[in-house]
Design a protein around this motif. Sequence first.
Motif, PDB file in Angstrom:
ATOM      1  N   LEU A  28      22.638  26.525  28.535  1.00  0.00           N
ATOM      2  CA  LEU A  28      21.565  25.697  28.001  1.00  0.00           C
ATOM      3  C   LEU A  28      21.994  24.233  28.004  1.00  0.00           C
ATOM      4  O   LEU A  28      23.119  23.914  27.633  1.00  0.00           O
ATOM      5  CB  LEU A  28      21.260  26.087  26.558  1.00  0.00           C
ATOM      6  CG  LEU A  28      20.302  27.240  26.290  1.00  0.00           C
ATOM      7  CD1 LEU A  28      20.131  27.396  24.785  1.00  0.00           C
ATOM      8  CD2 LEU A  28      18.958  26.985  26.933  1.00  0.00           C
ATOM      9  N   VAL A  29      21.083  23.376  28.443  1.00  0.00           N
ATOM     10  CA  VAL A  29      21.335  21.937  28.370  1.00  0.00           C
ATOM     11  C   VAL A  29      20.119  21.304  27.704  1.00  0.00           C
ATOM     12  O   VAL A  29      18.982  21.555  28.088  1.00  0.00           O
ATOM     13  CB  VAL A  29      21.546  21.316  29.764  1.00  0.00           C
ATOM     14  CG1 VAL A  29      21.727  19.800  29.638  1.00  0.00           C
ATOM     15  CG2 VAL A  29      22.741  21.945  30.454  1.00  0.00           C
ATOM     16  N   CYS A  30      20.390  20.507  26.712  1.00  0.00           N
ATOM     17  CA  CYS A  30      19.302  19.868  25.977  1.00  0.00           C
ATOM     18  C   CYS A  30      18.532  18.909  26.896  1.00  0.00           C
ATOM     19  O   CYS A  30      19.140  18.060  27.543  1.00  0.00           O
ATOM     20  CB  CYS A  30      19.879  19.101  24.781  1.00  0.00           C
ATOM     21  SG  CYS A  30      18.612  18.252  23.840  1.00  0.00           S
ATOM     22  N   PRO A  31      17.195  19.031  26.948  1.00  0.00           N
ATOM     23  CA  PRO A  31      16.394  18.139  27.796  1.00  0.00           C
ATOM     24  C   PRO A  31      16.253  16.738  27.213  1.00  0.00           C
ATOM     25  O   PRO A  31      15.816  15.818  27.891  1.00  0.00           O
ATOM     26  CB  PRO A  31      15.036  18.842  27.848  1.00  0.00           C
ATOM     27  CG  PRO A  31      14.963  19.585  26.566  1.00  0.00           C
ATOM     28  CD  PRO A  31      16.382  20.038  26.265  1.00  0.00           C
ATOM     29  N   VAL A  32      16.620  16.591  25.957  1.00  0.00           N
ATOM     30  CA  VAL A  32      16.471  15.302  25.292  1.00  0.00           C
ATOM     31  C   VAL A  32      17.731  14.451  25.459  1.00  0.00           C
ATOM     32  O   VAL A  32      17.669  13.295  25.862  1.00  0.00           O
ATOM     33  CB  VAL A  32      16.157  15.487  23.790  1.00  0.00           C
ATOM     34  CG1 VAL A  32      16.068  14.150  23.073  1.00  0.00           C
ATOM     35  CG2 VAL A  32      14.873  16.284  23.623  1.00  0.00           C
ATOM     36  N   CYS A  33      18.894  15.059  25.172  1.00  0.00           N
ATOM     37  CA  CYS A  33      20.120  14.259  25.153  1.00  0.00           C
ATOM     38  C   CYS A  33      21.196  14.795  26.100  1.00  0.00           C
ATOM     39  O   CYS A  33      22.300  14.259  26.140  1.00  0.00           O
ATOM     40  CB  CYS A  33      20.661  14.157  23.729  1.00  0.00           C
ATOM     41  SG  CYS A  33      21.292  15.720  23.086  1.00  0.00           S
ATOM     42  N   ALA A  34      20.884  15.853  26.851  1.00  0.00           N
ATOM     43  CA  ALA A  34      21.799  16.420  27.843  1.00  0.00           C
ATOM     44  C   ALA A  34      23.043  17.053  27.238  1.00  0.00           C
ATOM     45  O   ALA A  34      24.003  17.336  27.938  1.00  0.00           O
ATOM     46  CB  ALA A  34      22.174  15.381  28.895  1.00  0.00           C
ATOM     47  N   ASN A  35      23.008  17.273  25.952  1.00  0.00           N
ATOM     48  CA  ASN A  35      24.101  17.956  25.275  1.00  0.00           C
ATOM     49  C   ASN A  35      24.088  19.444  25.632  1.00  0.00           C
ATOM     50  O   ASN A  35      23.018  20.022  25.870  1.00  0.00           O
ATOM     51  CB  ASN A  35      23.922  17.755  23.760  1.00  0.00           C
ATOM     52  CG  ASN A  35      24.931  18.521  22.948  1.00  0.00           C
ATOM     53  OD1 ASN A  35      26.111  18.562  23.272  1.00  0.00           O
ATOM     54  ND2 ASN A  35      24.463  19.126  21.879  1.00  0.00           N
ATOM     55  N   CYS A  37      20.930  16.199  18.770  1.00  0.00           N
ATOM     56  CA  CYS A  37      19.640  15.616  18.401  1.00  0.00           C
ATOM     57  C   CYS A  37      18.752  16.595  17.642  1.00  0.00           C
ATOM     58  O   CYS A  37      17.641  16.245  17.269  1.00  0.00           O
ATOM     59  CB  CYS A  37      18.911  15.109  19.643  1.00  0.00           C
ATOM     60  SG  CYS A  37      18.288  16.412  20.709  1.00  0.00           S
ATOM     61  N   THR A  38      19.222  17.811  17.441  1.00  0.00           N
ATOM     62  CA  THR A  38      18.530  18.883  16.712  1.00  0.00           C
ATOM     63  C   THR A  38      17.281  19.410  17.429  1.00  0.00           C
ATOM     64  O   THR A  38      16.455  20.085  16.836  1.00  0.00           O
ATOM     65  CB  THR A  38      18.175  18.510  15.255  1.00  0.00           C
ATOM     66  OG1 THR A  38      17.112  17.535  15.249  1.00  0.00           O
ATOM     67  CG2 THR A  38      19.383  17.981  14.509  1.00  0.00           C
ATOM     68  N   TYR A  39      17.154  19.097  18.702  1.00  0.00           N
ATOM     69  CA  TYR A  39      16.090  19.734  19.492  1.00  0.00           C
ATOM     70  C   TYR A  39      16.280  21.242  19.399  1.00  0.00           C
ATOM     71  O   TYR A  39      17.410  21.748  19.459  1.00  0.00           O
ATOM     72  CB  TYR A  39      16.191  19.284  20.947  1.00  0.00           C
ATOM     73  CG  TYR A  39      15.127  19.885  21.853  1.00  0.00           C
ATOM     74  CD1 TYR A  39      13.905  19.260  22.022  1.00  0.00           C
ATOM     75  CD2 TYR A  39      15.370  21.085  22.522  1.00  0.00           C
ATOM     76  CE1 TYR A  39      12.938  19.810  22.838  1.00  0.00           C
ATOM     77  CE2 TYR A  39      14.404  21.642  23.340  1.00  0.00           C
ATOM     78  CZ  TYR A  39      13.183  21.002  23.503  1.00  0.00           C
ATOM     79  OH  TYR A  39      12.227  21.564  24.303  1.00  0.00           O
ATOM     80  N   ILE A  40      15.195  21.988  19.275  1.00  0.00           N
ATOM     81  CA  ILE A  40      15.291  23.430  19.090  1.00  0.00           C
ATOM     82  C   ILE A  40      14.692  24.190  20.267  1.00  0.00           C
ATOM     83  O   ILE A  40      13.529  23.971  20.629  1.00  0.00           O
ATOM     84  CB  ILE A  40      14.578  23.873  17.786  1.00  0.00           C
ATOM     85  CG1 ILE A  40      15.161  23.138  16.579  1.00  0.00           C
ATOM     86  CG2 ILE A  40      14.702  25.389  17.611  1.00  0.00           C
ATOM     87  CD1 ILE A  40      14.427  23.433  15.283  1.00  0.00           C
ATOM     88  N   PHE A  41      15.499  25.056  20.845  1.00  0.00           N
ATOM     89  CA  PHE A  41      14.997  26.044  21.802  1.00  0.00           C
ATOM     90  C   PHE A  41      14.637  27.297  21.025  1.00  0.00           C
ATOM     91  O   PHE A  41      15.389  27.740  20.176  1.00  0.00           O
ATOM     92  CB  PHE A  41      16.072  26.434  22.821  1.00  0.00           C
ATOM     93  CG  PHE A  41      16.308  25.421  23.902  1.00  0.00           C
ATOM     94  CD1 PHE A  41      15.549  25.456  25.071  1.00  0.00           C
ATOM     95  CD2 PHE A  41      17.291  24.466  23.778  1.00  0.00           C
ATOM     96  CE1 PHE A  41      15.770  24.551  26.094  1.00  0.00           C
ATOM     97  CE2 PHE A  41      17.519  23.545  24.806  1.00  0.00           C
ATOM     98  CZ  PHE A  41      16.757  23.590  25.953  1.00  0.00           C
TER      99      PHE A  41
END
Length: 57
Positions: A7-14, A49-53
Amino acid sequence: MVKDRQLVCPVCANDQFIETRAQLNTAVASLFDLDFANKEARCFVCSECTYIFWFRA
Ligand SMILES: [Zn+2]
């Protein structure tokens, strides 16, 4: 890892996520007209960034 994919965050690429579980409640289910009301979901929260999948369990 989900289905052997990182998984790669779409917001911050973390790529660091905290896995948790959540109960999908009827309010959310009706809001999105989902067919899996009151089921459990797997959630991966981006540690940056706490983006949630959300994944249906
Ligand atoms: Zn992020």
